[in-house]
Design a protein around this motif. Structure first.
Motif, PDB file in Angstrom:
ATOM      1  N   ASN A 105      84.893 -26.125 116.532  1.00 10.92           N
ATOM      2  CA  ASN A 105      85.433 -24.875 116.566  1.00 10.92           C
ATOM      3  C   ASN A 105      85.155 -23.909 115.610  1.00 10.92           C
ATOM      4  O   ASN A 105      84.939 -22.600 115.789  1.00 10.92           O
ATOM      5  CB  ASN A 105      86.742 -24.825 117.128  1.00 10.92           C
ATOM      6  N   CYS A 106      85.280 -24.151 114.443  1.00 12.45           N
ATOM      7  CA  CYS A 106      85.101 -23.297 113.247  1.00 12.45           C
ATOM      8  C   CYS A 106      83.756 -22.575 113.258  1.00 12.45           C
ATOM      9  O   CYS A 106      83.653 -21.371 113.218  1.00 12.45           O
ATOM     10  CB  CYS A 106      85.321 -23.969 111.789  1.00 12.45           C
ATOM     11  N   ASP A 329      89.257 -24.923 104.731  1.00  4.70           N
ATOM     12  CA  ASP A 329      88.143 -25.637 103.789  1.00  4.70           C
ATOM     13  C   ASP A 329      86.797 -25.753 104.548  1.00  4.70           C
ATOM     14  O   ASP A 329      85.755 -25.833 104.039  1.00  4.70           O
ATOM     15  CB  ASP A 329      88.576 -27.396 103.787  1.00  4.70           C
ATOM     16  N   PHE A 330      86.581 -25.704 105.781  1.00  2.00           N
ATOM     17  CA  PHE A 330      85.176 -25.892 106.667  1.00  2.00           C
ATOM     18  C   PHE A 330      84.766 -24.397 106.338  1.00  2.00           C
ATOM     19  O   PHE A 330      83.240 -24.226 106.152  1.00  2.00           O
ATOM     20  CB  PHE A 330      85.587 -26.221 108.036  1.00  2.00           C
ATOM     21  N   LEU A 331      85.472 -23.427 106.449  1.00  2.00           N
ATOM     22  CA  LEU A 331      85.004 -21.975 106.385  1.00  2.00           C
ATOM     23  C   LEU A 331      84.249 -21.833 104.969  1.00  2.00           C
ATOM     24  O   LEU A 331      83.420 -20.986 104.770  1.00  2.00           O
ATOM     25  CB  LEU A 331      86.030 -20.956 106.754  1.00  2.00           C
ATOM     26  N   ASN A 332      85.238 -22.371 103.900  1.00  4.13           N
ATOM     27  CA  ASN A 332      84.700 -22.186 102.444  1.00  4.13           C
ATOM     28  C   ASN A 332      83.508 -23.098 102.106  1.00  4.13           C
ATOM     29  O   ASN A 332      83.108 -23.144 100.919  1.00  4.13           O
ATOM     30  CB  ASN A 332      85.993 -22.259 101.557  1.00  4.13           C
ATOM     31  N   ALA A 333      83.560 -24.241 102.801  1.00  3.70           N
ATOM     32  CA  ALA A 333      82.333 -25.089 102.729  1.00  3.70           C
ATOM     33  C   ALA A 333      80.917 -24.495 102.268  1.00  3.70           C
ATOM     34  O   ALA A 333      80.479 -23.715 103.133  1.00  3.70           O
ATOM     35  CB  ALA A 333      82.271 -26.397 103.470  1.00  3.70           C
TER      36      ALA A 333
END
Length: 333
Positions: A105-106, A329-333
């Motif tokens: 969903n991110c 964490d997912f957005l910044n990966a």
């Protein structure tokens, strides 16, 4: 007739949208004199189904519908948009862990947030429905920094409606005789349906719900659990998730946002926490009681929070903080 407004519904080929679109198109949300450009957004493989939805809306012969646009392109969908109801989301599949659901969903809500940031009006009002709704809302909000963060909300009105109906049924009252039930926290099983400040109108007299029900054990036990687990109960009985009641709650939420709440009564909405209200950490999309005027919500202040409520509210905040950390964490990966 008011000037035409552009309204986007994502997940428009799904069952919730199927129950929702007719109500929007006939004026239940934005008013009986408000013409609409309706934009139906979904993934490419759902476009043939959207064609059928478009045909049905045409066949309803609704005078407020100025145009109907099916699309799988978020940039096209959000161009000049005044309001958006983001119903579509990746559903949880068998064997999928919560972090997997958040990761999927991110990507969806980051892309939609970026499209809104670039193409939508800066005054757009965004309601996120697709689960996990609070954190999906946070992702969209963070991905659209040029749009005021208070323009992003998530749906907890369904939970409020469920709670209100349970109390009204217990008292043998119409549901509109119960008000100020509050949903705190996450749209999940950690949410806290709170009747401590709720009121019931009995024979024309406003009475605290706890005094009217006369069963504290029910209001602090089975009542809360019923509301928390109502979606699962509907799914078990219907073999499909809540659609009719979700669509009604979406209409309630957006209509109140558009036209305001009545008097000193409040409703529940998932909104941005500022870190200074009811001890909830900053930066979460958390359900609070709000009043709305001129399309602006404000959190109801000064409600007494007892130890029972504090524990429930903090549990939901903790879950939301964990979801937020995973999402970031997912957005910044």
């Amino acid at each position: 007739m008011a000037d035409v407004i552009r309204v986007v519904v994502s997940g428009a080929a799904g069952q919730i949208a199927y129950a929702l679109l007719y109500s929007i198109a006939k004026g239940d949300v934005f008013g009986s004199d408000q013409r609409l450009d309706l934009v139906l957004l979904d993934i490419p493989q759902m476009l043939p189904i959207l064609d059928g939805v478009i045909m049905e809306l045409q066949d309803c012969s609704l005078p407020l519908v100025n145009s109907l646009t099916p699309t799988a392109d978020a940039d096209e969908a959000f161009k000049g948009a005044d309001a958006a109801m983001l119903v579509g989301a990746m559903p949880r599949k068998p064997g999928m862990e919560r972090k997997d659901l958040l990761k999927a969903n991110c990507r969806i809500f980051q892309a939609q947030g970026k499209a809104m940031d670039q193409f939508a009006k800066k005054t757009i009002k965004v309601l996120v429905v697709g689960n996990p709704a609070n954190t999906n809302c946070l992702i969209a909000q963070r991905s659209a920094p040029s749009i005021p963060k208070e323009n992003f909300t998530c749906l907890t009105r369904l939970d409020q409606n469920r709670a209100q109906a349970q109390i009204a049924d217990r008292l043998g009252l119409p549901t509109n005789k119960v008000c100020d039930v509050t949903i705190w926290g996450n749209h999940s099983t950690t949410q806290y349906p709170d009747a401590l400040h709720a009121k019931a109108e009995i024979d024309g007299v406003s009475t605290p719900v706890f005094a009217a029900v006369k069963d504290d054990a029910w209001l602090t036990g089975p009542f809360i659990e019923t509301v928390q687990k109502r979606g699962a109960a509907v799914l078990a009985a219907r073999k499909l998730s809540s659609a009719m009641s979700a669509a009604k709650a979406i209409c309630d939420h957006m209509r109140d946002w558009w036209f305001g709440t009545q008097g000193d009564k409040w409703v529940s909405m998932g909104v941005s926490s500022d870190g200074n209200t009811y001890g909830i950490p900053e930066g979460l999309i958390y359900s609070f009681p709000v009043c709305i005027q001129n399309k602006q919500w404000t959190i109801v202040q000064g409600l007494e929070i007892n130890d029972f409520s504090r524990k429930k509210m903090d549990t939901s905040a903790k879950e939301l903080a964990e979801e937020k950390d995973m999402a970031m964490d997912f957005l910044n990966a």
